[in-house]
Design a protein around this motif. Sequence first.
Motif, PDB file in Angstrom:
ATOM      1  N   THR A  36       0.915  -1.783  -0.008  1.00  0.00           N
ATOM      2  CA  THR A  36       0.097  -0.020   0.317  1.00  0.00           C
ATOM      3  C   THR A  36       0.940   1.358   0.121  1.00  0.00           C
ATOM      4  O   THR A  36       2.187   1.242  -0.024  1.00  0.00           O
ATOM      5  N   PRO A  38       0.893   5.590   0.815  1.00  0.00           N
ATOM      6  CA  PRO A  38       0.462   6.443   1.906  1.00  0.00           C
ATOM      7  C   PRO A  38       0.191   7.443   0.841  1.00  0.00           C
ATOM      8  O   PRO A  38       0.780   7.604   0.154  1.00  0.00           O
ATOM      9  N   TYR A  63       3.689  10.735   9.355  1.00  0.00           N
ATOM     10  CA  TYR A  63       3.361  12.040   7.929  1.00  0.00           C
ATOM     11  C   TYR A  63       2.453  13.112   8.879  1.00  0.00           C
ATOM     12  O   TYR A  63       1.886  14.057   7.854  1.00  0.00           O
ATOM     13  N   CYS A 209      21.070   1.677   5.717  1.00  0.00           N
ATOM     14  CA  CYS A 209      19.705   2.839   4.907  1.00  0.00           C
ATOM     15  C   CYS A 209      19.612   3.937   5.500  1.00  0.00           C
ATOM     16  O   CYS A 209      18.105   4.703   5.172  1.00  0.00           O
ATOM     17  N   TYR A 210      19.012   3.519   6.516  1.00  0.00           N
ATOM     18  CA  TYR A 210      17.729   4.482   7.744  1.00  0.00           C
ATOM     19  C   TYR A 210      16.513   3.672   7.080  1.00  0.00           C
ATOM     20  O   TYR A 210      15.799   5.302   7.720  1.00  0.00           O
ATOM     21  N   ALA A 211      16.233   3.118   6.795  1.00  0.00           N
ATOM     22  CA  ALA A 211      14.927   3.231   6.340  1.00  0.00           C
ATOM     23  C   ALA A 211      14.078   2.940   7.863  1.00  0.00           C
ATOM     24  O   ALA A 211      13.012   3.295   7.772  1.00  0.00           O
ATOM     25  N   ASN A 214      13.962   6.171   9.266  1.00  0.00           N
ATOM     26  CA  ASN A 214      12.894   6.969   8.995  1.00  0.00           C
ATOM     27  C   ASN A 214      10.982   6.397   8.272  1.00  0.00           C
ATOM     28  O   ASN A 214      10.431   6.782   8.126  1.00  0.00           O
ATOM     29  N   ALA A 267      10.384  -1.441   7.423  1.00  0.00           N
ATOM     30  CA  ALA A 267      10.663  -1.129   5.940  1.00  0.00           C
ATOM     31  C   ALA A 267      12.243  -1.286   5.633  1.00  0.00           C
ATOM     32  O   ALA A 267      12.910  -1.626   4.408  1.00  0.00           O
TER      33      ALA A 267
ATOM     34  N   ASP B 235       3.212  14.702  -5.424  1.00  0.00           N
ATOM     35  CA  ASP B 235       1.816  13.922  -5.472  1.00  0.00           C
ATOM     36  C   ASP B 235       3.213  12.567  -5.615  1.00  0.00           C
ATOM     37  O   ASP B 235       3.200  11.831  -4.296  1.00  0.00           O
ATOM     38  N   LEU B 236       4.179  12.746  -6.055  1.00  0.00           N
ATOM     39  CA  LEU B 236       4.732  11.454  -6.242  1.00  0.00           C
ATOM     40  C   LEU B 236       5.795  11.243  -4.558  1.00  0.00           C
ATOM     41  O   LEU B 236       6.534   9.936  -4.660  1.00  0.00           O
ATOM     42  N   PHE B 238       4.959  12.731  -1.712  1.00  0.00           N
ATOM     43  CA  PHE B 238       4.155  12.395  -0.365  1.00  0.00           C
ATOM     44  C   PHE B 238       4.426  11.647   0.043  1.00  0.00           C
ATOM     45  O   PHE B 238       4.782  11.858   1.611  1.00  0.00           O
ATOM     46  N   ALA B 239       3.873  10.179  -0.086  1.00  0.00           N
ATOM     47  CA  ALA B 239       4.791   8.570   0.994  1.00  0.00           C
ATOM     48  C   ALA B 239       6.086   8.759   1.254  1.00  0.00           C
ATOM     49  O   ALA B 239       6.656   7.976   1.577  1.00  0.00           O
ATOM     50  N   CYS B 240       7.216   9.631   0.044  1.00  0.00           N
ATOM     51  CA  CYS B 240       8.832   9.380   0.917  1.00  0.00           C
ATOM     52  C   CYS B 240       9.115   9.315   1.595  1.00  0.00           C
ATOM     53  O   CYS B 240       8.562   9.950   2.411  1.00  0.00           O
ATOM     54  N   ILE B 241      10.003   8.430   2.675  1.00  0.00           N
ATOM     55  CA  ILE B 241       9.812   8.553   4.060  1.00  0.00           C
ATOM     56  C   ILE B 241      11.410   9.104   3.833  1.00  0.00           C
ATOM     57  O   ILE B 241      11.910   9.140   5.157  1.00  0.00           O
ATOM     58  N   ASN B 242      11.933   8.907   2.431  1.00  0.00           N
ATOM     59  CA  ASN B 242      13.798   9.380   2.312  1.00  0.00           C
ATOM     60  C   ASN B 242      14.710   8.675   2.619  1.00  0.00           C
ATOM     61  O   ASN B 242      15.316   8.988   3.364  1.00  0.00           O
ATOM     62  N   CYS B 243      14.892   7.321   3.167  1.00  0.00           N
ATOM     63  CA  CYS B 243      15.090   6.331   3.110  1.00  0.00           C
ATOM     64  C   CYS B 243      16.387   6.015   2.081  1.00  0.00           C
ATOM     65  O   CYS B 243      16.180   6.820   0.708  1.00  0.00           O
ATOM     66  N   GLY B 244      17.467   5.198   1.890  1.00  0.00           N
ATOM     67  CA  GLY B 244      17.946   5.058   1.003  1.00  0.00           C
ATOM     68  C   GLY B 244      18.226   3.420   0.282  1.00  0.00           C
ATOM     69  O   GLY B 244      19.000   3.196  -0.062  1.00  0.00           O
ATOM     70  N   PHE B 278      19.609  11.247   1.324  1.00  0.00           N
ATOM     71  CA  PHE B 278      19.632  11.994   2.816  1.00  0.00           C
ATOM     72  C   PHE B 278      19.835  13.282   2.420  1.00  0.00           C
ATOM     73  O   PHE B 278      20.955  13.885   1.085  1.00  0.00           O
ATOM     74  N   PRO B 330       9.863   0.679   1.363  1.00  0.00           N
ATOM     75  CA  PRO B 330       9.014   0.621   2.409  1.00  0.00           C
ATOM     76  C   PRO B 330       7.838   1.025   1.964  1.00  0.00           C
ATOM     77  O   PRO B 330       6.642   0.715   2.667  1.00  0.00           O
ATOM     78  N   VAL B 331       7.465   1.779   0.955  1.00  0.00           N
ATOM     79  CA  VAL B 331       6.041   2.899   1.182  1.00  0.00           C
ATOM     80  C   VAL B 331       5.658   2.863  -0.543  1.00  0.00           C
ATOM     81  O   VAL B 331       4.746   3.431  -1.055  1.00  0.00           O
ATOM     82  N   ASN B 332       6.417   1.908  -1.002  1.00  0.00           N
ATOM     83  CA  ASN B 332       5.666   1.140  -2.686  1.00  0.00           C
ATOM     84  C   ASN B 332       5.896   2.664  -4.041  1.00  0.00           C
ATOM     85  O   ASN B 332       4.916   2.984  -4.659  1.00  0.00           O
ATOM     86  N   ILE B 333       6.611   3.197  -3.838  1.00  0.00           N
ATOM     87  CA  ILE B 333       7.043   4.386  -4.433  1.00  0.00           C
ATOM     88  C   ILE B 333       7.226   3.657  -5.634  1.00  0.00           C
ATOM     89  O   ILE B 333       8.718   2.851  -5.725  1.00  0.00           O
ATOM     90  N   ASP B 334       6.962   3.819  -6.939  1.00  0.00           N
ATOM     91  CA  ASP B 334       7.338   2.887  -7.565  1.00  0.00           C
ATOM     92  C   ASP B 334       7.568   4.113  -9.496  1.00  0.00           C
ATOM     93  O   ASP B 334       7.149   4.174  -9.483  1.00  0.00           O
TER      94      ASP B 334
END
Lengths: 316, 347
Positions: A36, A38, A63, A209-211, A214, A267, B235-236, B238-244, B278, B330-334
């Motif tokens: 899914t 967010p 978020y 990677c700090y997932a 984060n 993650a 939009d693209l 938004f979900a990103c958590i900025n991990c590597g 990062f 982890p957040v399905n950014i494709d």
Amino acid sequence: MIEYLDRIREQANKILKDKKVDVIIGFKKGTIPMTTEPALIRDLEKTDQLYWDSFCNINLASYLPKRNEKIGIIAKGCDSRNIVNHIVENQIKREQLYIIGVPCQGMVDQRKITSFLDGKELEEVSESDENIILKGKGFEHTVKKSDYWQDNCKSCTHRNPAIYDVLAGDLIEEDGDIDSFSDVKDIEGKSFDEKWSFFTDLVNNCIRCYACRNACPLCYCPTCFVDESDPQWVGKSTDRTDTMIFHVLRAYHCAGRCTDCGACEQACPMEIKVRLFTRKLNKDALDLYGWEAGLNTEKRPPLDTYSPDDDDKFIL
Amino acid sequence: MSDKLINKEDLPAALKNLKKENEVLVPVKENGFYGFKPLADEKTLDLHFSNTRLSPKSLLLPQSEKIFEFTINEKEEDANILKEVSKEYPPTVIVGIRPCDAKAWRLVNVNFDTPEFKDPWWIKRLKSMVFIGLGCNEPCHTCFCTSVNCGPFNQDGLDVLIYDLGEKFLLRTFTDNGEQILKRAGINGDADNDILKEADRLKIKAEKKITSNVPTENLAKKKINELFNAPFWDDLAFACINCGTCTFLCPTCWCFDIQDEVFKKQGDRIRNWDSCMFPLFTHHASGHNPRTDKVQRIRQRFMHKLKYYIDKYNNGVACVGCGRCINYCPVNIDIREAFKLMNDQAE
């Protein structure tokens, strides 16, 4: 889980229409099975993009910090506890939020499903109340959700949202005090050397990677200690001491705050069981202060307040 | 170049022959996923994998590599002088690398081996390696290699490519190194025309199995500023958590940072992977950071791969369609979504 979907969309639609909120934070269906994404929804006509199933494993409270508008947010038990944390830690105001609470029936761990499929490729996943139906080329399996729950969902005692404005379904019976912390007790029983080698092995595959950091709603520091550069606090290489410092300090920073939502573990691309660090601190918070994070917006967390009754065995 | 045939069960022994003179790395499953590890004598070769979790780029560009050392002890004659760390570059055969990952080193090579600048460690490692690829009979549903100048049996970047024909392996060589290594391994069964036809059919069949594709035809002619200022980034991102995760798993992400670490009087200069995800990546010495928000960072990642790379090298996109970032975000950014948005962005 999926039966909550209509009600989530209906409520989201209503609060956007009534201008109770400016945006909705929820989940969209992922582009591949068992995922899914967010999503931030501003337009009424897009509320039908909202989605809910047993793979909504990321904690949406992440978020919230730094947002100024009025927000409708979908929150399962753990997300709601992190919303409480954010309110207590002044990261968001209660008045800004309209919380659509979801009594959570447990999230399914996609890694466990992938490992069960043993190389077979999943093309389609669907679910009923109790089961997950997995389809691919030449196979169809029906498995029990509870057999594939995330580890943190197995020991969860707060499935119902701790804070909400409206519910997406009836409150469910909590499983009671089932978290026996047996995993933590196993580690506590080890000798000093055994513990060191256990944790060294645990983070051996870490790629920094700090997932984990984060994905964690608690990690909202403007600059994380590992990103400090003037002076630099922690080395950037894969040196095992630096990697261990990152994990241990990250965990300690979550002491008395962690809701065991499991986002860190979900993650991690290297499947490291990072919860084993934070769970010890959750157990200590419970044993020493009778504290579970994120249940009450009025109480200060044990590590930022003092009470004469606080445990002092470690000093005296 | 030649085409050799070997019974499947004879391949591990043939590879063991190579161990006398070479390091032999093969996919090995550990902790639930595959990575390239030395071929162990006692183990049989396990090629039943879709791909390794991490891309094999660390074989050429280790995540952390000590490149120089120095002393800051003023009493020493060579105080504060950088000295290159001496290293071994043993001949190494990598067996089972997927065609996408082999193509990836070719795309990355433009950064490390240029007419003006030669990265000595990258080049020496590359020179020491022979790549024996394994074609993908069963590509994954997230593979989109065929739409980014690659494919399940693409030979770019490979010395040898293995075709899994059921009972037997066909090994096709493309370089002298590949020829030599098969000779040393004692793989000398000749493949007849029927076998080669079967291999071609296998390749076509595999290519047809790839159902995922991305549009790229407009990317080169798009204007940088128009893409940079396009409305879809928020939009693209938004979900990103900025991990590597995406950058560290990606076979074509090559960015690194160089750090000096000093313990007492002894110092090391270390090159580490870095990630445009990062905040520290663009943190200036002044304290200013030109990319303060995640939307700027995610834009950089996609612009670098799908626009700047094309413009700078005229070598296609910096993506081989392996699908790792899709599977492990982890957040399905494709990234396929990014291709569509960028390629179809109205002018």
